[in-house]
Design a protein around this motif. Structure first.
Motif, PDB file in Angstrom:
ATOM      1  N   VAL A 190       0.854  -1.187   0.000  1.00  0.00           N
ATOM      2  CA  VAL A 190       0.000   0.000   0.000  1.00  0.00           C
ATOM      3  C   VAL A 190       0.891   1.238   0.000  1.00  0.00           C
ATOM      4  N   VAL A 191       0.722   2.089  -1.030  1.00  0.00           N
ATOM      5  CA  VAL A 191       1.564   3.274  -1.213  1.00  0.00           C
ATOM      6  C   VAL A 191       0.690   4.513  -1.034  1.00  0.00           C
ATOM      7  N   PRO A 192       0.836   5.267   0.068  1.00  0.00           N
ATOM      8  CA  PRO A 192       0.066   6.506   0.224  1.00  0.00           C
ATOM      9  C   PRO A 192       0.438   7.496  -0.879  1.00  0.00           C
ATOM     10  N   ALA A 193      -0.570   8.120  -1.478  1.00  0.00           N
ATOM     11  CA  ALA A 193      -0.304   8.997  -2.619  1.00  0.00           C
ATOM     12  C   ALA A 193       0.446  10.258  -2.209  1.00  0.00           C
ATOM     13  N   ILE A 194       0.216  10.717  -1.000  1.00  0.00           N
ATOM     14  CA  ILE A 194       0.813  11.994  -0.594  1.00  0.00           C
ATOM     15  C   ILE A 194       2.226  11.810  -0.036  1.00  0.00           C
ATOM     16  N   ASP A 195       2.545  10.604   0.437  1.00  0.00           N
ATOM     17  CA  ASP A 195       3.870  10.359   1.003  1.00  0.00           C
ATOM     18  C   ASP A 195       4.296   8.941   0.645  1.00  0.00           C
ATOM     19  N   LYS A 196       4.794   8.767  -0.567  1.00  0.00           N
ATOM     20  CA  LYS A 196       5.114   7.429  -1.047  1.00  0.00           C
ATOM     21  C   LYS A 196       6.270   6.798  -0.281  1.00  0.00           C
ATOM     22  N   SER A 197       7.068   7.592   0.399  1.00  0.00           N
ATOM     23  CA  SER A 197       8.190   7.040   1.144  1.00  0.00           C
ATOM     24  C   SER A 197       7.737   6.234   2.357  1.00  0.00           C
ATOM     25  N   SER A 198       6.446   6.345   2.724  1.00  0.00           N
ATOM     26  CA  SER A 198       5.941   5.580   3.870  1.00  0.00           C
ATOM     27  C   SER A 198       5.150   4.354   3.422  1.00  0.00           C
ATOM     28  N   ALA A 199       5.430   3.849   2.228  1.00  0.00           N
ATOM     29  CA  ALA A 199       4.739   2.661   1.702  1.00  0.00           C
ATOM     30  C   ALA A 199       4.950   1.470   2.635  1.00  0.00           C
ATOM     31  N   THR A 200       3.929   0.577   2.686  1.00  0.00           N
ATOM     32  CA  THR A 200       3.929  -0.534   3.633  1.00  0.00           C
ATOM     33  C   THR A 200       3.657  -1.855   2.921  1.00  0.00           C
ATOM     34  N   VAL A 201       4.377  -2.902   3.362  1.00  0.00           N
ATOM     35  CA  VAL A 201       4.130  -4.279   2.899  1.00  0.00           C
ATOM     36  C   VAL A 201       3.370  -5.008   4.009  1.00  0.00           C
ATOM     37  N   TYR A 202       2.223  -5.604   3.676  1.00  0.00           N
ATOM     38  CA  TYR A 202       1.444  -6.402   4.628  1.00  0.00           C
ATOM     39  C   TYR A 202       1.529  -7.872   4.200  1.00  0.00           C
ATOM     40  N   ILE A 203       1.912  -8.747   5.115  1.00  0.00           N
ATOM     41  CA  ILE A 203       2.035 -10.166   4.760  1.00  0.00           C
ATOM     42  C   ILE A 203       1.951 -11.038   6.018  1.00  0.00           C
ATOM     43  N   GLY A 204       1.354 -12.224   5.878  1.00  0.00           N
ATOM     44  CA  GLY A 204       1.243 -13.165   6.980  1.00  0.00           C
ATOM     45  C   GLY A 204       2.010 -14.444   6.694  1.00  0.00           C
ATOM     46  N   SER A 205       2.142 -15.312   7.722  1.00  0.00           N
ATOM     47  CA  SER A 205       2.918 -16.545   7.535  1.00  0.00           C
ATOM     48  C   SER A 205       2.328 -17.675   8.353  1.00  0.00           C
ATOM     49  N   HIS A 206       2.961 -18.851   8.241  1.00  0.00           N
ATOM     50  CA  HIS A 206       2.513 -20.039   8.977  1.00  0.00           C
ATOM     51  C   HIS A 206       2.724 -19.899  10.483  1.00  0.00           C
ATOM     52  N   SER A 207       3.483 -18.905  10.906  1.00  0.00           N
ATOM     53  CA  SER A 207       3.723 -18.693  12.341  1.00  0.00           C
ATOM     54  C   SER A 207       2.549 -18.019  13.026  1.00  0.00           C
ATOM     55  N   HIS A 208       1.476 -17.776  12.279  1.00  0.00           N
ATOM     56  CA  HIS A 208       0.264 -17.073  12.752  1.00  0.00           C
ATOM     57  C   HIS A 208       0.462 -15.565  12.773  1.00  0.00           C
ATOM     58  N   ARG A 209       1.645 -15.090  12.363  1.00  0.00           N
ATOM     59  CA  ARG A 209       1.944 -13.654  12.445  1.00  0.00           C
ATOM     60  C   ARG A 209       1.486 -12.910  11.201  1.00  0.00           C
ATOM     61  N   MET A 210       0.871 -11.771  11.413  1.00  0.00           N
ATOM     62  CA  MET A 210       0.589 -10.804  10.349  1.00  0.00           C
ATOM     63  C   MET A 210       1.490  -9.608  10.604  1.00  0.00           C
ATOM     64  N   LYS A 211       2.257  -9.208   9.547  1.00  0.00           N
ATOM     65  CA  LYS A 211       3.231  -8.135   9.742  1.00  0.00           C
ATOM     66  C   LYS A 211       2.959  -6.971   8.799  1.00  0.00           C
ATOM     67  N   ALA A 212       3.288  -5.780   9.279  1.00  0.00           N
ATOM     68  CA  ALA A 212       3.344  -4.584   8.440  1.00  0.00           C
ATOM     69  C   ALA A 212       4.794  -4.114   8.453  1.00  0.00           C
ATOM     70  N   VAL A 213       5.409  -4.061   7.263  1.00  0.00           N
ATOM     71  CA  VAL A 213       6.836  -3.752   7.157  1.00  0.00           C
ATOM     72  C   VAL A 213       7.017  -2.564   6.220  1.00  0.00           C
ATOM     73  N   ASP A 214       7.876  -1.636   6.616  1.00  0.00           N
ATOM     74  CA  ASP A 214       8.168  -0.488   5.762  1.00  0.00           C
ATOM     75  C   ASP A 214       8.814  -0.961   4.463  1.00  0.00           C
ATOM     76  N   LEU A 215       8.247  -0.552   3.330  1.00  0.00           N
ATOM     77  CA  LEU A 215       8.708  -1.042   2.033  1.00  0.00           C
ATOM     78  C   LEU A 215      10.169  -0.711   1.781  1.00  0.00           C
ATOM     79  N   TYR A 216      10.603   0.469   2.140  1.00  0.00           N
ATOM     80  CA  TYR A 216      11.941   0.916   1.760  1.00  0.00           C
ATOM     81  C   TYR A 216      13.028   0.509   2.753  1.00  0.00           C
ATOM     82  N   SER A 217      12.694   0.448   4.038  1.00  0.00           N
ATOM     83  CA  SER A 217      13.725   0.175   5.041  1.00  0.00           C
ATOM     84  C   SER A 217      13.685  -1.242   5.596  1.00  0.00           C
ATOM     85  N   GLY A 218      12.523  -1.904   5.538  1.00  0.00           N
ATOM     86  CA  GLY A 218      12.388  -3.225   6.145  1.00  0.00           C
ATOM     87  C   GLY A 218      12.056  -3.174   7.618  1.00  0.00           C
TER      88      GLY A 218
END
Length: 940
Positions: free
Chosen positions: A616-644
């Motif tokens: 998800v890339v905010p139109a007004i501040d693309k540098s704060s884009a976020t990756v959302y992803i889950g795994s078999h560990s039951h965890r759902m994570k939100a990770v900064d696209l550019y820095s990790g």
């Protein structure tokens, strides 16, 4: 060789072909034809243990040798009584029936109501009817329990002359000898085979001297020699027949051939892979385990049958079974001889098993059921009962936490209290025990406790107690421990949330379009891009999407959405603490031509990542884009696209394979879970906004309708759902006539939502009402997700065909590959090309008439969905990102299929790539989500 029905000397058993009878296998010009009169004896379905369930058509010539050989081998006469132990849906029943009838012997058939009661069944078989020959699975025998087996089934006075065990791994010789009563003379055989070469293939009689020996024997029981007309081969990973070492069993023979699924003719002597692995030593075959019995647990390879064999040898264990529940938890079921203390069994297992083989849960049961499916149902009921036994209040928690602490750490159960400052690791804990403690606590309190694992590993038992209190009794006035107060939040709460006001509005467009949260671009697998309220922001920069005539675009290609340059790549010298160090295992593959892929960051999720990322890339501040992803560990994570950097993390109730979907206001993400729940989480904090319950696992990913705000998703409970996450209601649900594994696809014109099922149905549904518009039966399961474009809807099928329909349900064309298609199709920006992968290891490009444009050979099956995108460094070039299951990422030129770059990740890949500008994100089965930079790309 077998005319006298007896075994020949050992040296004759296994020759080069391991054949019995004249196989004449090399003659490839002769075929058996399904259409010949009187060819077939019967037709049945496999259970799917060797893959996707199959239809097996069995010729008379295939099954008759089994019947003839067992009559001789067991020396059947008119005086014998055979028990029909197998259900009629299981092909050994054919052998049982016709061995009896062709010999003039008696066949005993008992009702199911008797079969399910071990003591009653034993009385019927061995007292009332004096059964002499029993062919059964080890599970059926174990259901009697060791005491009843010893006193009745295998006693000195038993009527049972022959016991043939097959269909599962043979019990260890130690267990077998413990089952036999003193003076028992029953002949015991190990029989082995598969339904695809119906029914049995090999046999081995356990020698009397071994059964009567008092010396402990650790050797497994061999599979023995081939049955009449059967050829047995052991092949290595390259397909070469071996005489020593480990390999997979292949079965066949000149007439030992069946027709699978749609086969009409089959070459005589065809050899079928079994999925079973053996070791060959001195000409003898010893069973190692099924391909699917080899599980990866805590990073180690484990054969689940080892756990069962060790447990069976414990003195207190009457019988037992092990299941790999949902491929997530190792469950040991025990029928005990006496009252058992679970902690004692765990201690015993820890002495005989490596730490990664210790079961997650031990369940005491009265009797073993017939199938693993029934065991799973027992465990589900057990978990439901446990969840019903919740805490009566916070007063109970401290005492029960102390008990769990002692149990997991195998401490003595003395009445003294654990000191409040005790730490888990110094007290004898490790990472595996911490996971068990986490599971026990969450079972006790009945809910998941986010962040608890970190607290267990780093904090005192008092701080663990405080953390649980804050989660489970959050509404009560409780004191915060100092450490908890500092760790509780990953991100700040915005003012709207702090004021307790709703951060949404009802279905439709957001009220406040000036709020940056409400203007964004969302990227999903398969080049799916959703652009909401971004036109004004893009126009200000002179980057108005050429293909976007409105703010509501359900699918556009990324090449039409240009934006500001991303922040510079993080230099290695900076080494921020939140960026995981990239190991040397992740490496570019030599031979890449134009582009270079380089890891920017990777983020550990704790377990396999099969879900695909949502960006998800905010139109007004693309540098704060976020990756959302889950795994078999039951965890759902939100990770900064550019820095990790991890923005937030939420622990859900079970493993996650569903990919996240964003709401039309951008304030929420929606994700399905294996526990049957659909979670609506706040996109900026991960806090739960709403949880919707279905009746089975949710692996489908949600699709959002930007015109109404409704979300559509499928479940393994065979229903499609339309959810209003703002009103927290289900608007409609529709029974789909099959499990919904894949993700729905939305068409705005005409306004349809498309669902596909594992029953082979493609459904078009009215999104507003839930009424079915049309359906098409595709013949085989649909794991692929449907994909819409302006003219057509396309979907892949496990029969290897890509199918194309109009929006009114008329099939336009189909394109055939040489393997099942699990990959979902995606289209180019111009909608002139369709890209998809197949299990035949190729990536395909077709035009809209179904004609092949090009195909590219990968190095493994292609499960993931490709992603078409614009080369950020060369504006008129469109590229395609694809992944094969062996971990390779392929970057191809989309018009020609020419390889531009390839990169190998250190694990299998089932996740699909997503590309934003020059950044690629993908999940991997080595537990990490990866972000890679695409560097270079200028024409030479």
């Amino acid at each position: 060789m077998l005319s006298d029905g007896k075994e020949k000397p050992e040296k004759e058993k296994l020759k080069n072909s391991r054949g019995s009878g004249n196989s004449n296998e090399g003659n490839s010009e002769e075929y058996i034809d399904l259409r010949l009169k009187h060819c077939l004896a019967y037709v049945l379905h496999t259970s799917g243990t060797t893959g996707i369930p199959k239809i097996v058509r069995v010729p008379h010539a295939c099954i008759v040798p089994n019947i003839q050989h067992f009559r001789m081998l067991f020396e059947i006469t008119q005086e014998d009584v055979l028990f029909l132990a197998s259900p009629l849906t299981f092909d050994p029943s054919v052998v049982e029936i016709f061995v009896a009838l062709s010999s003039g012997a008696s066949l005993l058939v008992v009702p199911t109501s008797v079969k399910v009661l071990p003591s009653k069944l034993a009385a019927v078989l061995f007292s009332h009817h004096r059964v002499t020959v029993l062919q059964a699975t080890p599970t059926l025998l174990k259901r009697f329990g060791s005491q009843l087996i010893k006193s009745t089934v295998l006693s000195a006075s038993t009527s049972l002359r022959v016991l043939a065990l097959g269909g599962e791994a043979f019990p260890s010789l130690t267990v077998l000898k413990n089952w036999r009563g003193e003076g028992n003379k029953t002949q015991i055989f190990n029989i082995y085979g598969i339904t695809e070469v119906s029914s049995w293939a090999t046999v081995y009689r356990i020698p009397e001297e071994i059964l009567n020996s008092t010396v402990k024997c650790e050797l497994p029981v061999q599979l023995g020699f081939p049955l009449l007309g059967t050829v047995v081969e052991v092949r290595d990973t390259n397909g070469f027949t071996i005489q020593e070492g480990n390999g997979q069993v292949f079965l066949g023979g000149r007439n030992r051939v069946c027709f699978l699924d749609d086969e009409m003719t089959v070459p005589l002597g065809t050899m079928r892979a079994t999925g079973d692995f053996v070791t060959v030593k001195d000409g003898e075959m010893f069973f190692l385990g099924r391909k699917d019995s080899q599980i990866k647990r805590h990073g180690k390879r484990l054969n689940v049958e080892l756990v069962q064999q060790v447990a069976e040898e414990l003195q207190q264990v009457e019988s037992c079974a092990v299941t790999w529940y949902n491929q997530e938890k190792l469950i040991l079921f025990i029928v005990s001889r006496e009252d058992l203390v679970k902690d004692y069994i765990f201690k015993e297992l820890q002495e005989h098993l490596p730490s990664y083989a210790i079961p997650d849960e031990l369940v005491l049961i009265d009797a073993l059921p017939f199938t693993s499916h029934e065991l799973n149902k027992i465990y589900l009921n057990y978990m439901n009962l446990k969840s019903d036994c919740k805490l009566n209040g916070k007063e109970e928690l401290w005492g029960k936490l102390q008990h769990l602490w002692k149990s997991v750490l195998s401490l003595s159960e003395d009445p003294s209290m654990i000191p409040k400052e005790s730490l888990f690791l110094p007290s004898g804990g490790d990472s595996l025990k911490s996971i068990r403690l986490l599971s026990e606590i969450e079972n006790l309190v009945g809910v998941s406790v986010p962040g608890l694992l970190e607290i267990i590993l780093s904090s005192s038992i008092l701080e663990i107690y405080s953390h649980i209190l804050q989660t489970v009794f959050a509404d009560e006035d409780l004191p915060l421990s100092k450490s908890y107060a500092t760790k509780r939040k990953f991100s700040d709460i915005n003012q709207e949330e702090a004021d307790g006001k709703s951060s949404h509005q009802k279905c439709g467009m957001p009220l406040n379009c000036d709020n940056a949260i409400n203007a964004f671009i969302a990227l999903n697998r398969g080049s799916q891009i959703l652009s909401l309220n971004t036109t004004r922001f893009l126009t200000k920069s002179g980057h108005c999407p050429s293909a976007c005539s409105s703010d509501l675009t359900s699918q556009i290609n990324i090449q039409n959405v240009k934006s500001i340059n991303p922040p510079p790549i993080i230099e290695k010298s900076e080494k921020p603490s939140f960026v995981a160090k990239v190991s040397e295992e992740e490496k570019p593959v030599i031979g890449a031509e134009k582009l270079e892929l380089r890891v920017r960051w990777r983020s550990d999720t704790g377990k396999c990542v099969d879900a695909s990322p949502l960006v998800v890339v905010p139109a007004i501040d693309k540098s704060s884009a976020t990756v959302y992803i889950g795994s078999h560990s039951h965890r759902m994570k939100a990770v900064d696209l550019y820095s990790g950097k991890v923005k937030w993390e939420q622990i859900l109730g079970d493993r996650i394979e569903s990919s996240a979907c964003v709401s039309n206001c951008g304030n929420f993400i929606v994700v399905g879970c294996y526990n049957g729940l659909i979670y609506v989480l706040r996109s900026n904090s991960g806090e739960k906004h709403w949880v919707f319950t279905t009746q089975d696992a949710v692996k489908s990913s949600a699709t959002m309708d930007p015109t109404t705000g409704l979300l559509y998703i499928g479940s393994h409970d065979q229903h499609a759902y339309a959810l209003d996450i703002y009103e927290k209601t289900c608007v409609w649900k529709l029974k789909c006539g099959g499990t919904v594994f894949s993700s729905p696809c939305l068409s705005l014109i005409p306004h349809h939502i498309y669902f596909a099922t594992l029953g082979g149905l493609l459904l078009a549904i009215n999104p507003a009402t839930g009424d079915r518009v049309w359906k098409h039966f595709c013949g085989k399961p649909l794991f692929s997700s449907p994909h819409c474009c302006l003219q057509y809807i396309c979907i892949g099928c496990v029969d290897g065909n890509l199918l194309c329909f109009t929006h009114f349900g008329e099939q336009v064309w189909q394109f055939s590959t040489n393997g099942p298609i699990f990959s979902s199709p995606c289209t180019s920006a111009s909608e002139q090309e369709i890209f998809f992968g197949s299990h035949d290891c190729f990536i395909y490009c077709c035009n809209m008439k179904g004609h092949l444009q090009w195909k590219f050979e990968a190095t493994s099956r292609v499960y993931a969905t490709p992603f078409a995108f614009q080369n950020h460094n060369y504006s008129d070039e469109t590229l395609l990102a694809a992944a094969s299951t062996d971990g390779k990422l392929w970057i191809l030129e989309s018009k020609s299929g020419q390889l531009q770059s390839v990169y190998e990740l250190p694990g299998e890949v089932f996740s699909s790539p997503v590309v934003w500008e020059s950044i690629l994100i993908i999940g991997c089965r080595n537990n990490y989500v990866y972000c890679l930079d695409l560097l270079g790309g200028n024409k030479k």
